[in-house]
Design a protein around this motif. Structure first.
Motif, PDB file in Angstrom:
ATOM      1  N   ILE A 178     -68.520 -22.063 -70.100  1.00 56.91           N
ATOM      2  CA  ILE A 178     -67.329 -22.102 -69.264  1.00 56.91           C
ATOM      3  C   ILE A 178     -66.746 -23.507 -69.336  1.00 56.91           C
ATOM      4  CG2 ILE A 178     -66.450 -21.950 -66.903  1.00 56.91           C
ATOM      5  CD1 ILE A 178     -68.683 -19.948 -66.338  1.00 56.91           C
ATOM      6  N   SER A 179     -65.444 -23.576 -69.600  1.00 60.67           N
ATOM      7  CA  SER A 179     -64.790 -24.878 -69.677  1.00 60.67           C
ATOM      8  C   SER A 179     -64.100 -25.197 -68.354  1.00 60.67           C
ATOM      9  CB  SER A 179     -63.753 -24.891 -70.799  1.00 60.67           C
ATOM     10  OG  SER A 179     -62.650 -24.086 -70.455  1.00 60.67           O
ATOM     11  N   HIS A 233     -61.039 -25.765 -68.121  1.00 56.40           N
ATOM     12  CA  HIS A 233     -59.802 -24.978 -68.162  1.00 56.40           C
ATOM     13  C   HIS A 233     -60.045 -23.565 -67.640  1.00 56.40           C
ATOM     14  CE1 HIS A 233     -57.682 -28.114 -70.319  1.00 56.40           C
ATOM     15  NE2 HIS A 233     -58.677 -28.167 -71.187  1.00 56.40           N
ATOM     16  N   ASP A 234     -61.207 -22.972 -67.950  1.00 60.35           N
ATOM     17  CA  ASP A 234     -61.553 -21.640 -67.446  1.00 60.35           C
ATOM     18  C   ASP A 234     -61.632 -21.648 -65.919  1.00 60.35           C
ATOM     19  OD1 ASP A 234     -61.808 -20.637 -70.058  1.00 60.35           O
ATOM     20  OD2 ASP A 234     -63.955 -21.120 -70.127  1.00 60.35           O
ATOM     21  N   ALA A 241     -59.145 -19.698 -63.357  1.00 63.18           N
ATOM     22  CA  ALA A 241     -59.681 -18.733 -62.399  1.00 63.18           C
ATOM     23  C   ALA A 241     -59.184 -19.036 -60.993  1.00 63.18           C
ATOM     24  CB  ALA A 241     -61.212 -18.744 -62.434  1.00 63.18           C
ATOM     25  N   LEU A 250     -65.111 -14.905 -63.329  1.00 61.54           N
ATOM     26  CA  LEU A 250     -65.195 -15.017 -64.789  1.00 61.54           C
ATOM     27  C   LEU A 250     -66.178 -14.008 -65.396  1.00 61.54           C
ATOM     28  CD1 LEU A 250     -65.099 -18.907 -65.131  1.00 61.54           C
ATOM     29  CD2 LEU A 250     -63.265 -17.279 -65.605  1.00 61.54           C
TER      30      LEU A 250
END
Length: 89
Positions: free
Chosen positions: A9-10, A12-13, A17, A35
């Protein structure tokens, strides 16, 4: 940058979210659920929490009466999930 290597998971993710959620995500567990994954080792929980706070801005600590997250924040305090413990080194 990757913040959770277990689930790849970045940052940005996490920001996406938080931005795309109808509810105000305030805990790492909520982000994992959004996610479609779950915490593995928990080392990233603190970093994810910091990213959530940055993404929510002034709403991260408390919401004013005109904020769309105000109702969610009140409900969140009653049912807030336990924070993840960091894994032992």
């Amino acid at each position: 940058m990757i913040v959770c290597s277990c689930n790849v998971i970045s940052d940005h993710d996490v920001r996406a979210a938080v931005a795309d959620s109808d509810d105000a995500l305030r805990h790492a567990k909520q982000v994992y659920g959004c996610l479609g994954c779950s915490a593995e080792c928990g080392r990233c929980a603190r970093t994810i929490k910091n990213i959530i706070e940055e993404a929510l801005g002034p709403c991260a600590k408390s919401c004013c009466s005109g904020c769309p997250h105000n109702e969610v924040a009140a409900n969140d305090e009653e049912t807030a999930p336990a924070e993840f413990a960091l894994a032992a080194c």
